[in-house]
Design a protein around this motif. Structure first.
Motif, PDB file in Angstrom:
ATOM      1  N   HIS A  40      22.318  14.612  36.323  1.00 41.47           N
ATOM      2  CA  HIS A  40      21.332  14.383  35.283  1.00 41.47           C
ATOM      3  C   HIS A  40      21.983  13.681  34.096  1.00 41.47           C
ATOM      4  O   HIS A  40      23.083  14.024  33.676  1.00 41.47           O
ATOM      5  N   ALA A  41      21.334  12.665  33.589  1.00 46.22           N
ATOM      6  CA  ALA A  41      21.855  11.921  32.445  1.00 46.22           C
ATOM      7  C   ALA A  41      21.243  12.478  31.161  1.00 46.22           C
ATOM      8  O   ALA A  41      20.067  12.853  31.121  1.00 46.22           O
ATOM      9  N   PHE A  42      22.042  12.508  30.109  1.00 42.99           N
ATOM     10  CA  PHE A  42      21.595  13.065  28.842  1.00 42.99           C
ATOM     11  C   PHE A  42      21.644  12.004  27.743  1.00 42.99           C
ATOM     12  O   PHE A  42      22.400  11.026  27.828  1.00 42.99           O
ATOM     13  N   THR A  47      26.976  13.970  15.710  1.00 37.65           N
ATOM     14  CA  THR A  47      26.652  14.717  14.490  1.00 37.65           C
ATOM     15  C   THR A  47      27.827  14.853  13.533  1.00 37.65           C
ATOM     16  O   THR A  47      27.637  15.209  12.377  1.00 37.65           O
ATOM     17  N   ASP A  48      29.035  14.638  13.957  1.00 39.09           N
ATOM     18  CA  ASP A  48      30.285  14.775  13.189  1.00 39.09           C
ATOM     19  C   ASP A  48      30.438  16.124  12.489  1.00 39.09           C
ATOM     20  O   ASP A  48      31.031  16.213  11.415  1.00 39.09           O
ATOM     21  N   VAL A  49      29.938  17.209  13.096  1.00 41.70           N
ATOM     22  CA  VAL A  49      30.080  18.534  12.472  1.00 41.70           C
ATOM     23  C   VAL A  49      31.513  19.042  12.573  1.00 41.70           C
ATOM     24  O   VAL A  49      31.908  19.958  11.846  1.00 41.70           O
ATOM     25  N   ASP A  50      32.305  18.451  13.478  1.00 40.42           N
ATOM     26  CA  ASP A  50      33.687  18.891  13.647  1.00 40.42           C
ATOM     27  C   ASP A  50      34.617  17.675  13.720  1.00 40.42           C
ATOM     28  O   ASP A  50      35.370  17.484  14.662  1.00 40.42           O
ATOM     29  N   GLY A  51      34.529  16.828  12.708  1.00 45.03           N
ATOM     30  CA  GLY A  51      35.386  15.651  12.664  1.00 45.03           C
ATOM     31  C   GLY A  51      34.705  14.417  13.224  1.00 45.03           C
ATOM     32  O   GLY A  51      33.472  14.343  13.325  1.00 45.03           O
ATOM     33  N   THR A  52      35.504  13.437  13.624  1.00 44.54           N
ATOM     34  CA  THR A  52      34.969  12.145  14.052  1.00 44.54           C
ATOM     35  C   THR A  52      35.376  11.765  15.471  1.00 44.54           C
ATOM     36  O   THR A  52      35.093  10.657  15.911  1.00 44.54           O
ATOM     37  N   GLN A  53      36.038  12.674  16.193  1.00 42.13           N
ATOM     38  CA  GLN A  53      36.503  12.352  17.534  1.00 42.13           C
ATOM     39  C   GLN A  53      35.368  12.341  18.560  1.00 42.13           C
ATOM     40  O   GLN A  53      34.533  13.245  18.593  1.00 42.13           O
ATOM     41  N   PHE A  54      35.353  11.312  19.393  1.00 39.62           N
ATOM     42  CA  PHE A  54      34.326  11.162  20.420  1.00 39.62           C
ATOM     43  C   PHE A  54      34.330  12.328  21.398  1.00 39.62           C
ATOM     44  O   PHE A  54      33.275  12.796  21.835  1.00 39.62           O
ATOM     45  N   THR A  55      35.500  12.804  21.763  1.00 42.03           N
ATOM     46  CA  THR A  55      35.611  13.819  22.823  1.00 42.03           C
ATOM     47  C   THR A  55      35.414  15.251  22.333  1.00 42.03           C
ATOM     48  O   THR A  55      35.457  16.187  23.130  1.00 42.03           O
ATOM     49  N   THR A  56      35.198  15.450  21.029  1.00 40.51           N
ATOM     50  CA  THR A  56      34.958  16.804  20.512  1.00 40.51           C
ATOM     51  C   THR A  56      33.531  17.228  20.832  1.00 40.51           C
ATOM     52  O   THR A  56      32.563  16.636  20.346  1.00 40.51           O
ATOM     53  N   ILE A  57      33.399  18.264  21.660  1.00 42.99           N
ATOM     54  CA  ILE A  57      32.084  18.693  22.159  1.00 42.99           C
ATOM     55  C   ILE A  57      31.141  19.060  21.018  1.00 42.99           C
ATOM     56  O   ILE A  57      29.947  18.730  21.050  1.00 42.99           O
ATOM     57  N   ALA A  58      31.669  19.728  20.001  1.00 39.51           N
ATOM     58  CA  ALA A  58      30.831  20.199  18.895  1.00 39.51           C
ATOM     59  C   ALA A  58      30.194  19.059  18.108  1.00 39.51           C
ATOM     60  O   ALA A  58      29.242  19.281  17.351  1.00 39.51           O
ATOM     61  N   ASN A  59      30.687  17.852  18.290  1.00 39.31           N
ATOM     62  CA  ASN A  59      30.153  16.695  17.551  1.00 39.31           C
ATOM     63  C   ASN A  59      28.900  16.108  18.183  1.00 39.31           C
ATOM     64  O   ASN A  59      28.354  15.131  17.659  1.00 39.31           O
ATOM     65  N   TRP A  60      28.433  16.660  19.296  1.00 39.62           N
ATOM     66  CA  TRP A  60      27.309  16.069  20.015  1.00 39.62           C
ATOM     67  C   TRP A  60      26.166  17.064  20.195  1.00 39.62           C
ATOM     68  O   TRP A  60      26.385  18.242  20.441  1.00 39.62           O
ATOM     69  N   THR A  61      24.942  16.569  20.078  1.00 43.28           N
ATOM     70  CA  THR A  61      23.763  17.366  20.401  1.00 43.28           C
ATOM     71  C   THR A  61      23.022  16.696  21.559  1.00 43.28           C
ATOM     72  O   THR A  61      23.121  15.487  21.760  1.00 43.28           O
ATOM     73  N   ASN A  64      24.249  18.621  26.834  1.00 48.80           N
ATOM     74  CA  ASN A  64      24.538  19.634  27.845  1.00 48.80           C
ATOM     75  C   ASN A  64      25.860  20.352  27.580  1.00 48.80           C
ATOM     76  O   ASN A  64      26.602  20.711  28.500  1.00 48.80           O
ATOM     77  N   SER A  65      26.174  20.544  26.295  1.00 46.03           N
ATOM     78  CA  SER A  65      27.358  21.311  25.874  1.00 46.03           C
ATOM     79  C   SER A  65      28.683  20.687  26.311  1.00 46.03           C
ATOM     80  O   SER A  65      29.680  21.388  26.506  1.00 46.03           O
ATOM     81  N   VAL A  66      28.697  19.374  26.477  1.00 45.52           N
ATOM     82  CA  VAL A  66      29.943  18.648  26.743  1.00 45.52           C
ATOM     83  C   VAL A  66      29.921  17.370  25.907  1.00 45.52           C
ATOM     84  O   VAL A  66      28.912  17.044  25.291  1.00 45.52           O
ATOM     85  N   SER A  67      31.017  16.653  25.886  1.00 47.75           N
ATOM     86  CA  SER A  67      30.998  15.324  25.268  1.00 47.75           C
ATOM     87  C   SER A  67      30.361  14.347  26.251  1.00 47.75           C
ATOM     88  O   SER A  67      30.254  14.643  27.446  1.00 47.75           O
ATOM     89  N   ILE A  76      24.663   6.740  17.771  1.00 43.60           N
ATOM     90  CA  ILE A  76      25.468   6.992  16.574  1.00 43.60           C
ATOM     91  C   ILE A  76      24.566   6.721  15.373  1.00 43.60           C
ATOM     92  O   ILE A  76      24.259   5.568  15.073  1.00 43.60           O
ATOM     93  N   PRO A  77      24.097   7.753  14.681  1.00 40.95           N
ATOM     94  CA  PRO A  77      23.147   7.561  13.574  1.00 40.95           C
ATOM     95  C   PRO A  77      23.793   6.871  12.368  1.00 40.95           C
ATOM     96  O   PRO A  77      25.025   6.761  12.272  1.00 40.95           O
TER      97      PRO A  77
END
Length: 227
Positions: A40-42, A47-61, A64-67, A76-77
Motif C-alpha cells: 500500500h502506498a501512502f 512536519t519537522d517535529v523532530d528536526g529536519t532529517q528525512f529518515t526520522t519517522i517522527a517527522n512524517w504524518t 504508516n508510522s515509518v519514514s 513538503i509544506p
C-alpha cells in the motif's frame, strides 16, 4: 475380530489424513500462484517535529508510522526544510518547502510528477534523479552534483533551474521561467524550448533535437560558454 476392527479404523484414519494432506497441498498451490498485491502506498507529509532529517519517522504524518518508502508520495509544506543524507527513493514529490541532498546522498523520484514549488537542491556530491515529469515553480538547483531527469522538465514563470558546476540532463525542456548553468552544463536529449530567460554563462548547453528561442525571450552566453 478386534484386529479387523482396528484395521478398519486405521484405514479410515489414513483416508482422513490423506484428504487433509491433499486439501493443504492444493491450498498451498493456489496461494503460491495468486498474484501478489502491491504494498500500500501512502501520502506522507513532512512536519519537522523532530528536526529536519528525512529518515526520522517522527517527522512524517500519514506515513504508516515509518519514514517514506519507495511506493509513497511526499509533500513538503511551505516553510518546512528536509535534508536527505542517504539514498532515498519515492514515487512522487510535491514541495513548496525545501528538499536538500547532502554530500554522498541521492534523492530519486519515479512515476509521478515532481512539483517543485519550493526548493529542490542537490549540493556537494549529492544526486537528484527523476524518471518522471518535473515541474518547477520555485527553485531546482545543483551546486557541484549532477541532476538527471529522464522525462520532461517544465519551468514555469517564476521558476528557476540553476547549476553552479554540475551537469543537468533532461529529455525535453520547456521554460517560461529562468535557466542558468554558470560553469555547469545542461543537455536535452530531445527538444529545448525557451520562452523565458536562458543564461549559459561560461557553461555549456546542448540538445540532440531542436532548440527554439521564442520571440521576446532572452538567450545569454558569456565568453567561453558554448551552445
Amino acid at each position: 475380530m478386534n484386529n479387523f476392527r482396528a484395521s478398519i479404523q486405521d484405514w479410515f484414519r489414513q483416508q482422513i489424513l490423506l484428504k487433509m494432506f491433499i486439501s493443504c497441498f492444493f491450498a498451498l498451490v493456489i496461494f503460491l500462484f495468486l498474484p501478489l498485491k502491491p504494498a500500500h502506498a501512502f501520502l506522507c507529509t513532512f512536519t519537522d517535529v523532530d528536526g529536519t532529517q528525512f529518515t526520522t519517522i517522527a517527522n512524517w504524518t500519514g506515513c504508516n508510522s515509518v519514514s517514506p518508502q519507495q511506493k509513497d508520495s511526499i509533500i513538503i509544506p511551505l516553510g518546512k526544510f528536509v535534508f536527505v543524507t542517504s539514498t532515498i527513493a519515492v514515487t512522487s514529490a510535491s514541495t513548496i518547502g525545501a528538499i536538500y541532498t547532502s554530500s554522498g546522498a541521492s534523492f530519486t523520484v519515479a512515476t509521478s510528477t515532481i512539483n517543485a514549488g519550493g526548493i529542490i537542491q542537490a549540493s556537494s556530491t549529492g544526486f537528484f534523479a527523476a524518471t518522471s515529469t518535473v515541474e518547477v515553480y520555485g527553485l531546482l538547483s545543483s551546486t557541484s552534483s549532477n541532476m538527471s531527469v529522464s522525462s520532461t522538465l517544465t519551468v514555469y514563470s517564476g521558476g528557476t533551474v540553476t547549476s553552479t558546476s554540475a551537469s543537468l540532463n533532461f529529455a525535453d525542456v520547456t521554460s517560461t521561467g529562468s535557466i542558468g548553468t554558470n560553469t555547469g552544463s545542461i543537455a536535452a536529449s530531445s527538444t529545448f524550448q525557451n520562452n523565458g530567460t536562458f543564461n549559459i554563462g561560461i557553461g555549456s548547453a546542448s540538445t540532440s533535437g531542436a532548440f527554439t528561442n521564442a520571440t521576446g525571450s532572452t538567450f545569454l552566453i558569456a565568453t567561453g560558454g558554448t551552445a
